[in-house]
Design a protein around this motif. Structure first.
Motif, PDB file in Angstrom:
ATOM      1  N   VAL A  81      11.144 -19.976   9.766  1.00  0.00           N
ATOM      2  CA  VAL A  81      12.071 -20.616   8.841  1.00  0.00           C
ATOM      3  C   VAL A  81      12.164 -19.843   7.529  1.00  0.00           C
ATOM      4  O   VAL A  81      11.172 -19.319   7.032  1.00  0.00           O
ATOM      5  CB  VAL A  81      11.651 -22.079   8.557  1.00  0.00           C
ATOM      6  CG1 VAL A  81      10.310 -22.164   7.857  1.00  0.00           C
ATOM      7  CG2 VAL A  81      12.729 -22.823   7.766  1.00  0.00           C
ATOM      8  N   ILE A  82      13.369 -19.775   7.005  1.00  0.00           N
ATOM      9  CA  ILE A  82      13.606 -19.295   5.642  1.00  0.00           C
ATOM     10  C   ILE A  82      13.893 -20.515   4.775  1.00  0.00           C
ATOM     11  O   ILE A  82      14.762 -21.330   5.110  1.00  0.00           O
ATOM     12  CB  ILE A  82      14.792 -18.323   5.584  1.00  0.00           C
ATOM     13  CG1 ILE A  82      14.481 -17.032   6.344  1.00  0.00           C
ATOM     14  CG2 ILE A  82      15.162 -18.004   4.132  1.00  0.00           C
ATOM     15  CD1 ILE A  82      15.674 -16.092   6.477  1.00  0.00           C
ATOM     16  N   VAL A  83      13.169 -20.632   3.675  1.00  0.00           N
ATOM     17  CA  VAL A  83      13.420 -21.695   2.694  1.00  0.00           C
ATOM     18  C   VAL A  83      13.893 -21.020   1.415  1.00  0.00           C
ATOM     19  O   VAL A  83      13.115 -20.342   0.734  1.00  0.00           O
ATOM     20  CB  VAL A  83      12.149 -22.525   2.414  1.00  0.00           C
ATOM     21  CG1 VAL A  83      12.457 -23.620   1.385  1.00  0.00           C
ATOM     22  CG2 VAL A  83      11.604 -23.133   3.699  1.00  0.00           C
ATOM     23  N   THR A  84      15.167 -21.177   1.088  1.00  0.00           N
ATOM     24  CA  THR A  84      15.672 -20.554  -0.131  1.00  0.00           C
ATOM     25  C   THR A  84      15.270 -21.393  -1.341  1.00  0.00           C
ATOM     26  O   THR A  84      15.141 -22.620  -1.255  1.00  0.00           O
ATOM     27  CB  THR A  84      17.201 -20.373  -0.095  1.00  0.00           C
ATOM     28  OG1 THR A  84      17.848 -21.642  -0.183  1.00  0.00           O
ATOM     29  CG2 THR A  84      17.638 -19.650   1.176  1.00  0.00           C
ATOM     30  N   GLY A 126       9.409 -27.210  -6.768  1.00  0.00           N
ATOM     31  CA  GLY A 126      10.079 -28.462  -6.433  1.00  0.00           C
ATOM     32  C   GLY A 126      10.209 -28.732  -4.955  1.00  0.00           C
ATOM     33  O   GLY A 126       9.258 -28.586  -4.171  1.00  0.00           O
ATOM     34  N   ILE A 127      11.406 -29.132  -4.550  1.00  0.00           N
ATOM     35  CA  ILE A 127      11.674 -29.485  -3.160  1.00  0.00           C
ATOM     36  C   ILE A 127      11.451 -28.295  -2.236  1.00  0.00           C
ATOM     37  O   ILE A 127      10.905 -28.437  -1.138  1.00  0.00           O
ATOM     38  CB  ILE A 127      13.106 -30.027  -3.023  1.00  0.00           C
ATOM     39  CG1 ILE A 127      13.223 -31.385  -3.714  1.00  0.00           C
ATOM     40  CG2 ILE A 127      13.523 -30.141  -1.553  1.00  0.00           C
ATOM     41  CD1 ILE A 127      14.647 -31.896  -3.872  1.00  0.00           C
ATOM     42  N   GLY A 128      11.845 -27.105  -2.667  1.00  0.00           N
ATOM     43  CA  GLY A 128      11.667 -25.924  -1.839  1.00  0.00           C
ATOM     44  C   GLY A 128      10.207 -25.645  -1.548  1.00  0.00           C
ATOM     45  O   GLY A 128       9.824 -25.358  -0.401  1.00  0.00           O
ATOM     46  N   ALA A 129       9.360 -25.710  -2.576  1.00  0.00           N
ATOM     47  CA  ALA A 129       7.931 -25.467  -2.391  1.00  0.00           C
ATOM     48  C   ALA A 129       7.305 -26.520  -1.484  1.00  0.00           C
ATOM     49  O   ALA A 129       6.513 -26.200  -0.580  1.00  0.00           O
ATOM     50  CB  ALA A 129       7.226 -25.444  -3.740  1.00  0.00           C
ATOM     51  N   VAL A 157       9.269 -17.657   2.017  1.00  0.00           N
ATOM     52  CA  VAL A 157       9.510 -18.373   0.765  1.00  0.00           C
ATOM     53  C   VAL A 157      10.422 -17.491  -0.081  1.00  0.00           C
ATOM     54  O   VAL A 157       9.983 -16.533  -0.702  1.00  0.00           O
ATOM     55  CB  VAL A 157       8.186 -18.655   0.027  1.00  0.00           C
ATOM     56  CG1 VAL A 157       8.460 -19.452  -1.256  1.00  0.00           C
ATOM     57  CG2 VAL A 157       7.206 -19.391   0.931  1.00  0.00           C
ATOM     58  N   ASN A 158      11.702 -17.822  -0.086  1.00  0.00           N
ATOM     59  CA  ASN A 158      12.659 -17.023  -0.848  1.00  0.00           C
ATOM     60  C   ASN A 158      12.649 -17.438  -2.321  1.00  0.00           C
ATOM     61  O   ASN A 158      12.483 -18.612  -2.652  1.00  0.00           O
ATOM     62  CB  ASN A 158      14.068 -17.197  -0.280  1.00  0.00           C
ATOM     63  CG  ASN A 158      15.152 -16.792  -1.266  1.00  0.00           C
ATOM     64  OD1 ASN A 158      15.846 -17.647  -1.819  1.00  0.00           O
ATOM     65  ND2 ASN A 158      15.280 -15.498  -1.531  1.00  0.00           N
ATOM     66  N   TYR A 159      12.849 -16.456  -3.180  1.00  0.00           N
ATOM     67  CA  TYR A 159      12.976 -16.725  -4.612  1.00  0.00           C
ATOM     68  C   TYR A 159      13.865 -15.644  -5.203  1.00  0.00           C
ATOM     69  O   TYR A 159      14.126 -14.608  -4.584  1.00  0.00           O
ATOM     70  CB  TYR A 159      11.606 -16.709  -5.301  1.00  0.00           C
ATOM     71  CG  TYR A 159      10.971 -15.336  -5.369  1.00  0.00           C
ATOM     72  CD1 TYR A 159      11.052 -14.551  -6.512  1.00  0.00           C
ATOM     73  CD2 TYR A 159      10.294 -14.809  -4.270  1.00  0.00           C
ATOM     74  CE1 TYR A 159      10.474 -13.284  -6.573  1.00  0.00           C
ATOM     75  CE2 TYR A 159       9.710 -13.546  -4.316  1.00  0.00           C
ATOM     76  CZ  TYR A 159       9.806 -12.785  -5.463  1.00  0.00           C
ATOM     77  OH  TYR A 159       9.246 -11.540  -5.515  1.00  0.00           O
ATOM     78  N   ARG A 160      14.324 -15.887  -6.430  1.00  0.00           N
ATOM     79  CA  ARG A 160      15.098 -14.885  -7.140  1.00  0.00           C
ATOM     80  C   ARG A 160      14.307 -14.322  -8.323  1.00  0.00           C
ATOM     81  O   ARG A 160      14.096 -13.128  -8.425  1.00  0.00           O
ATOM     82  CB  ARG A 160      16.426 -15.462  -7.623  1.00  0.00           C
ATOM     83  CG  ARG A 160      17.328 -14.413  -8.288  1.00  0.00           C
ATOM     84  CD  ARG A 160      18.663 -15.009  -8.698  1.00  0.00           C
ATOM     85  NE  ARG A 160      19.546 -14.015  -9.290  1.00  0.00           N
ATOM     86  CZ  ARG A 160      20.727 -14.282  -9.820  1.00  0.00           C
ATOM     87  NH1 ARG A 160      21.191 -15.532  -9.821  1.00  0.00           N
ATOM     88  NH2 ARG A 160      21.465 -13.320 -10.343  1.00  0.00           N
ATOM     89  N   TYR A 161      13.866 -15.214  -9.219  1.00  0.00           N
ATOM     90  CA  TYR A 161      13.143 -14.776 -10.407  1.00  0.00           C
ATOM     91  C   TYR A 161      11.683 -15.233 -10.435  1.00  0.00           C
ATOM     92  O   TYR A 161      10.844 -14.590 -11.060  1.00  0.00           O
ATOM     93  CB  TYR A 161      13.818 -15.295 -11.679  1.00  0.00           C
ATOM     94  CG  TYR A 161      15.232 -14.817 -11.879  1.00  0.00           C
ATOM     95  CD1 TYR A 161      15.526 -13.457 -11.912  1.00  0.00           C
ATOM     96  CD2 TYR A 161      16.275 -15.721 -12.038  1.00  0.00           C
ATOM     97  CE1 TYR A 161      16.822 -13.013 -12.094  1.00  0.00           C
ATOM     98  CE2 TYR A 161      17.582 -15.280 -12.228  1.00  0.00           C
ATOM     99  CZ  TYR A 161      17.843 -13.930 -12.254  1.00  0.00           C
ATOM    100  OH  TYR A 161      19.123 -13.498 -12.432  1.00  0.00           O
ATOM    101  N   ASP A 214       5.488 -18.084  -8.866  1.00  0.00           N
ATOM    102  CA  ASP A 214       5.549 -19.386  -8.197  1.00  0.00           C
ATOM    103  C   ASP A 214       5.672 -19.224  -6.687  1.00  0.00           C
ATOM    104  O   ASP A 214       4.963 -19.886  -5.915  1.00  0.00           O
ATOM    105  CB  ASP A 214       6.737 -20.196  -8.720  1.00  0.00           C
ATOM    106  CG  ASP A 214       6.569 -20.642 -10.168  1.00  0.00           C
ATOM    107  OD1 ASP A 214       5.419 -20.649 -10.643  1.00  0.00           O
ATOM    108  OD2 ASP A 214       7.578 -20.973 -10.806  1.00  0.00           O
ATOM    109  N   ALA A 215       6.574 -18.360  -6.252  1.00  0.00           N
ATOM    110  CA  ALA A 215       6.785 -18.171  -4.818  1.00  0.00           C
ATOM    111  C   ALA A 215       5.562 -17.555  -4.154  1.00  0.00           C
ATOM    112  O   ALA A 215       5.160 -17.963  -3.051  1.00  0.00           O
ATOM    113  CB  ALA A 215       8.015 -17.302  -4.578  1.00  0.00           C
TER     114      ALA A 215
END
Length: 243
Positions: free
Chosen positions: A5-8, A13-16, A31-35, A39-40
């Motif tokens: 699974v990819i979780v964007t 929050g909800i993603g984590a 565990v996708n993240y941008r910045y 955390d990710a």
């Protein structure tokens, strides 16, 4: 079939909470993240410490090239992507629609809708029978969020339409597409809107008289992805305390 699974937007929050919940159910998790690198990485490390498989990957999911790289990296690490949670999204400070700039509106639509479209399209082209997608919308898509986040609500309404249409397109291929619509949930996103204590202010007005937790949303996402929901597609779970 190995569940991958990819979780964007998986760094907080909800993603984590969703990434951790799915890992507990045997998914290998990107565990996708941008910045939010730290955390990710923290979410992925916590999963690995409990014996799960996870890695963090930076990608702007509103960028087509980044989305392709995200899926390629996940498949290189774990094998074929079987599940997707479109959770990444943004909102800005509370205001009326009259005060929303075109730049802000376009940024919200790009980050919330274009990202969902790109990730859904990539998943649709890669997944096989048994795959599943959950789009994280919002109760705001039903309520409009007047004087607060009309632009955010509109972006989530677009996600709802995408969910319905794609679910019908992919159903013959045995791929399910559903959505959750959280309401007042205790996440850091409220601080992004300028009111960190928004849930506490409004919780007493809900039928259940309390705000929700990211874990409660994650549980619903996990169910929709699971075989227990094998006859559910094009559906929405409102996680909004009765509102």
């Amino acid at each position: 079939m190995k569940k991958v699974v990819i979780v964007t937007g998986g760094g907080r929050g909800i993603g984590a909470a969703t990434a951790k919940r799915l890992a507990q159910q045997g998914y290998a998790v990107c565990v996708n993240y941008r910045y939010r690198h730290a955390d990710a990485e923290g979410v992925a490390a916590a999963i690995r410490e409990e014996g799960g498989e996870a890695f963090a990957f930076s990608a702007d999911v509103a960028n087509e090239h980044d989305v392709i790289q995200l899926f390629d990296a996940t498949e290189s690490r774990f094998g074929k992507v079987t599940h997707l949670v479109n959770n990444a999204g943004i909102l800005f400070e509370q205001t009326s629609l009259k005060q929303i700039s075109l730049q802000r509106f376009q940024q919200v639509m790009t980050n919330n809708v274009t990202s969902c479209f790109l990730c859904c399209r990539e998943a649709a082209n890669r997944m096989s029978r048994g795959g599943a997608i959950v789009n994280v919308s919002s109760a705001a898509s039903r309520l409009g969020a007047p004087n607060e986040y009309v632009d955010y609500a509109a972006s989530k309404g677009a996600m709802d339409s995408l969910t319905i249409g794609l679910a019908q397109e992919l159903a013959p291929e045995g791929i399910r597409v559903n959505s959750v619509r959280p309401g007042l949930i205790y996440t850091e996103m409220h601080a992004d809107g300028g009111e960190p204590n928004r849930v506490d202010r409004l919780a007493s007005h809900l039928p259940l008289r309390r705000g929700g937790t990211p874990q409660e949303v994650a549980n619903s996402i996990a169910w929709l992805l699971s075989e227990e929901a094998s006859y559910v597609t094009g559906s929405f779970i409102d996680i909004a305390g009765g509102r």
